[in-house]
Write an enzyme that holds these catalytic residues in place. Structure first.
Site, PDB file in Angstrom:
ATOM      1  N   LYS A   1      -0.696  -4.176  -3.152  1.00 57.38           N
ATOM      2  CA  LYS A   1      -2.014  -3.760  -2.656  1.00 57.38           C
ATOM      3  C   LYS A   1      -2.278  -2.344  -3.162  1.00 57.38           C
ATOM      4  O   LYS A   1      -1.789  -1.375  -2.603  1.00 57.38           O
ATOM      5  CB  LYS A   1      -2.030  -3.821  -1.124  1.00 57.38           C
ATOM      6  CG  LYS A   1      -3.434  -3.891  -0.512  1.00 57.38           C
ATOM      7  CD  LYS A   1      -4.101  -2.555  -0.378  1.00 57.38           C
ATOM      8  CE  LYS A   1      -5.386  -2.640   0.442  1.00 57.38           C
ATOM      9  NZ  LYS A   1      -6.101  -1.362   0.518  1.00 57.38           N
TER      10      LYS A   1
ATOM     11  N   SER B   1       0.813  -1.207   0.000  1.00 61.91           N
ATOM     12  CA  SER B   1       0.000   0.000   0.000  1.00 61.91           C
ATOM     13  C   SER B   1       0.856   1.270   0.000  1.00 61.91           C
ATOM     14  O   SER B   1       1.513   1.567  -0.996  1.00 61.91           O
ATOM     15  CB  SER B   1      -0.953  -0.037   1.201  1.00 61.91           C
ATOM     16  OG  SER B   1      -1.928   0.963   1.109  1.00 61.91           O
TER      17      SER B   1
END
Length: 545
Positions: A321, A296
């Site tokens: 992600k 992320s």
């Protein structure tokens, strides 16, 4: 049928009729009709089950099961949040609920302290890494899942939690923990490495992460005029706040640089995020360490620096992600968290590594991944996380070391080792010299390290018994040979295993900072970063097409 059930059935039937009528009279398109049709079927099934199922049902429970099954078919990040869950989230966000300052994992069905953070409530209460929580306020933890554990541990600051723990090598202990604020540093360590190279470790993108990294780099520059570069360590960093990721990239790139774009089905929600401040240093060479647990926000930082040709990435491919979630109101205090968009970094590639089909992850093959280019023209692929410029094997990535880590062998050994070692030398001076004790630990009768080969042998033995013949003697001989080969294999990875043991031990005495420092001493990826940052020609070549 009871009056209550007649009324309930009538309401659902009326809803179904209205939905069906809306769909048949004025269908906007085939998809809209299919949605209305599905809702009608769903309400009819719900009505029939409620009316005729042999036992009384709980409407809320049944409906939640249906909703959760629906959202779970999409991806792991789309979730239903009940009114109770919303209240828990609100408590945490408001600061009225505090944790204990420790990472907990279930081992053999019991919650176990895996990481202890210095000067936090768990540490101040006298808990130790390796402690197993047997009772919390008189309630046994065996059989509880993580959600239930959080429920019984939850409380307001200033209240006391009574614990019964099982400590390796010591036995049961009773402790009292005073709940309070938990403050875990997102930059647990920064300092100088060899050959005038600086180092900053970032463990999570919580508030002030950007400021803390900027301050650490600024201090390294101020105290070391001959600074040749900085290593930003994002390994095992699962991400966090998007704005902090943009602020960290801003340390090394100019103001008004586009870093992240989010795109989804609802175009009005698409957003672009640019750097807002002045950079700290546009010329300082940067090496970013990543691995398969960098996710992320970590991928936004590393991928953006790669796309802008502003840093060299070292390690392993990141997690991948690249999904954005938003929380929607669904009535009666409940919410649903929905994946609404994907992240796109400066080259306009998406870092999402998996597609989800019926809620299950599906790897995107290289043949289906699009090619993008960095600002300088280097080719990079989308749909697979962020690939490093220099790929190195992961520490503990071999079958042997991976097995020792996954089955908590080294963790259990260190639990036992620290009971007879109240203190150790400084991180710089400590050396693990008890290899024979570790080997002896592996050979203990009450301990089993089960390799894939051993698991296969166990299955073979069970199968032969079921089929009515006995080859246990032959399998026993094979097992003895496997044990011998396994021990020899462990010996061949002695240096790597010792590195992991030393890191685990340092964390027990010097917490996060000590673990990071010890890791640096034995870290091949750090050594590679030092080499690259001290070789300007190689560094420049890596950033060119």
């Amino acid at each position: 049928m009871s009056t209550r059930k007649k009324i309930f059935s009538g309401l659902l039937g009326g809803l179904a009729f209205m939905v069906f009528t809306a769909a048949t009279v004025s269908p906007v398109n085939d998809k809209f009709f299919e949605i209305m049709k599905a809702i009608e079927v769903y309400t009819n099934v719900y009505k029939e089950v409620n009316t005729y199922y042999v036992d009384d049902i709980e409407p809320n429970k049944l409906m939640r099961t249906g909703i959760e099954a629906m959202v779970s078919s999409l991806d792991p990040y789309t979730n239903y949040i009940s009114e109770t869950d919303v209240e828990l989230a609100r408590l945490r966000q408001s600061g009225k609920y505090q944790g204990i300052g420790a990472d907990i994992e279930y081992i053999d069905g019991l919650p176990t302290i895996m990481v202890l953070f210095k000067d936090q409530p768990a540490d101040e209460a006298g808990l130790k890494t390796g402690d197993r929580l047997l009772e919390i306020d008189g309630r046994e933890t065996a059989g509880y899942n993580r959600e239930q554990l959080e429920e019984i541990m939850r409380g307001f600051p200033g209240t006391t939690m009574k614990l019964t723990v099982e400590r390796p090598g010591v036995g049961q202990k009773k402790l009292e923990l005073l709940r309070g604020d938990v403050s875990i540093p997102n930059v647990p360590y920064s300092g100088m490495l060899a050959n005038n190279v600086g180092y900053v470790a970032l463990t999570t993108f919580t508030q002030q992460a950007g400021k803390n990294v900027r301050d650490a780099v600024s201090k390294l520059r101020a105290e070391n005029p001959e600074l040749k570069g900085v290593v930003l360590d994002l390994r095992n960093n699962g991400g966090g706040l998007l704005n902090e990721a943009v602020d960290i990239v801003n340390i090394f790139v100019p103001k008004d640089e586009l870093i992240v774009t989010t795109k989804g089905k609802v175009r009005e929600w698409d957003r672009s995020y640019k750097t807002k401040g002045n950079p700290l240093d546009l010329e300082l060479p940067v090496a970013v360490l990543i691995n398969n647990k960098s996710a992320s926000a970590s991928e936004i930082v590393s991928g953006s620096l790669q796309d802008l040709d502003r840093g060299v990435l070292i390690g392993q491919r990141s997690y991948g992600k690249g999904l954005v979630q938003n929380i929607m109101e669904t009535g009666y205090g409940s919410r649903v968290k929905i994946t609404t968009a994907k992240y796109y970094i400066p080259s306009l590639r998406c870092i999402q590594a998996l597609e989800y089909r019926d809620g299950k992850p599906f790897d995107i093959p290289d043949s289906e991944r699009a090619v993008f280019k960095t600002r300088a023209g280097r080719e990079v692929l989308d749909g697979g996380g962020v690939a490093p410029d220099i790929e190195l094997p992961v520490l503990g990535g071999t079958a042997i070391t991976k097995g020792l880590l996954e089955e908590h062998v080294i963790f259990d050994f260190v639990n036992e080792w620290v009971t007879s070692h109240p203190t150790i030398d400084s991180v710089a001076d400590f050396r693990f010299t008890d290899w024979d004790k570790f080997v002896g630990f592996l050979q203990k009768g009450d301990y089993e390290y089960t390799s894939k080969a051993e698991k296969a042998l166990e299955k073979a033995l069970e199968a032969t018994k079921e089929e009515g013949y006995d080859i246990s003697a032959q399998l026993k001989a094979i097992q003895a040979q496997v044990d011998k080969e396994q021990l020899e294999a462990i010996q061949s990875y002695k240096a790597e295993i010792i590195n992991i043991i030393e890191k685990e031990i340092a964390g027990r005495y010097y917490y996060q900072r000590g673990e990071v420092q010890m890791g640096l001493r034995n870290d091949k990826e750090v050594q590679e970063a030092i080499a690259v940052l001290n070789d300007p020609a190689r560094y420049a070549k890596l950033l060119k097409p």
